[in-house]
Design an enzyme around this catalytic site. Structure first.
Site, short mmCIF file in Angstrom:
data_model
loop_
_atom_site.label_atom_id
_atom_site.label_comp_id
_atom_site.label_asym_id
_atom_site.label_seq_id
_atom_site.Cartn_x
_atom_site.Cartn_y
_atom_site.Cartn_z
N TYR A 98 0.86 -1.19 0.00
CA TYR A 98 0.00 0.00 0.00
C TYR A 98 0.89 1.23 0.00
O TYR A 98 1.58 1.53 0.98
CB TYR A 98 -0.90 -0.04 1.23
N LYS A 141 -1.45 -1.38 -4.12
CA LYS A 141 -2.47 -0.35 -4.13
C LYS A 141 -1.74 0.99 -4.12
O LYS A 141 -1.05 1.32 -3.15
CB LYS A 141 -3.38 -0.45 -2.91
#
Length: 297
Positions: free
Chosen positions: A135, A163
């Site tokens: 992330y 992400k």
């Protein structure tokens, strides 16, 4: 390994007026997302206010969400923390609870070198038997995952996706260029870049706006895979007014305020991140009313 495809709702964590976890509201919100057709649930990310919860509360939320989803779609649990040791402990708990994948944010507050970032993700991935999603959200953490570092991490067996919430589309493009689209998923964490990520070869998006308009967000992917790119773009463009409202305060607070305008009962964000001005609240309310009138759902 769990492939991440489509739109995952980055679900907010509902609190009551005393800022306690509101289990009934959380379960209802998960069901709302599933009914709307989202392709996965992403709990305890930035929109889930993971940073404002204790380890015990995060464990409680993870178990509630996994139980409510009951295997209907993949569940990704945010398990990151500032240190590798704490992250491994939270990740182990979320994996034991039945998470299909874990989202691990970069270490934050203290500056980290690319070697330290790589070591962190490798250690966490080695500690669990479920897929790990990197992330990247440097505006919040102060630490970015360089494309060259992601290329190395993508070679780790159970690091299966990234992400990207940097808001920089070139970062997404470089991630795509350096990874294998057959074995590694590049996902937009910025709602405004979901369609463009799909067009570039990405796998989908993790959407905070799905807390407000889950059907609209799910439709971006559904229309794209059906071949109706023009309609997908219309859906993508339709969220610009509410996205513009995110500048009015803490984005998580704005998202909750907007969802509450729709009657979703998510409660407040945890203090001190909950002090929207009266003018901001009015603008959010007006925007949501106009969006619903235009057919967003």
């Amino acid at each position: 390994m769990t492939a991440i495809r489509g739109i995952l709702a980055a679900t907010a964590t509902p609190f009551d007026e005393d800022e306690n976890i509101a289990e009934a509201a959380l379960r209802a919100h998960v069901r709302r997302q599933l009914t709307a057709g989202v392709h996965g649930i992403f709990a305890l990310g930035t929109n889930g206010e993971f940073y404002a919860q204790s380890a015990a509360e995060r464990a409680e939320v993870a178990r509630i969400v996994i139980d409510e989803v009951a295997g209907a779609v993949p569940v990704v649990i945010g398990a990151g923390a500032a240190t590798t040791r704490e992250t491994i402990a939270i990740a182990a708990d979320a994996a034991a609870a039945g998470a299909d994948a874990l989202s691990i944010i970069t270490p934050y507050f203290a500056a980290a070198s690319q070697v330290e970032i790589e070591n962190h993700f490798r250690a966490v991935a080695d500690s669990v038997d479920v897929p790990v999603i990197v992330y990247n959200i440097p505006a919040r953490t102060g630490n970015a995952v360089a494309p060259a570092t992601l290329e190395k991490l993508a070679a780790v067996d159970n690091i299966t996706a990234v992400k990207d919430s940097s808001g920089n589309f070139d970062t997404i493009l470089q991630y795509l260029e350096r990874t294998d689209r057959e074995t590694f998923d590049v996902i937009s964490g910025n709602d405004s870049l979901i369609l463009w990520t799909l067009l570039a070869g990405g796998a989908g998006g993790i959407s905070g706006i799905a807390n407000i308009y889950p059907e609209t967000m799910a439709s971006i992917y559904d229309l794209f895979v059906s071949g109706d790119v023009d309609a997908a773009r219309s859906a993508q463009d339709s969220i610009r007014p509410i996205r513009n409202c995110l500048a009015l305060g803490n984005p998580n607070t704005v998202v909750k305020a907007a969802a509450n305008e729709r009657g979703f009962g998510l409660g407040p964000a945890r203090a001190p991140f909950n002090a929207l001005s009266d003018e901001a609240k009015k603008q959010v309310a007006v925007t949501v009313a106009a969006d619903v009138e235009r057919g967003l759902a």
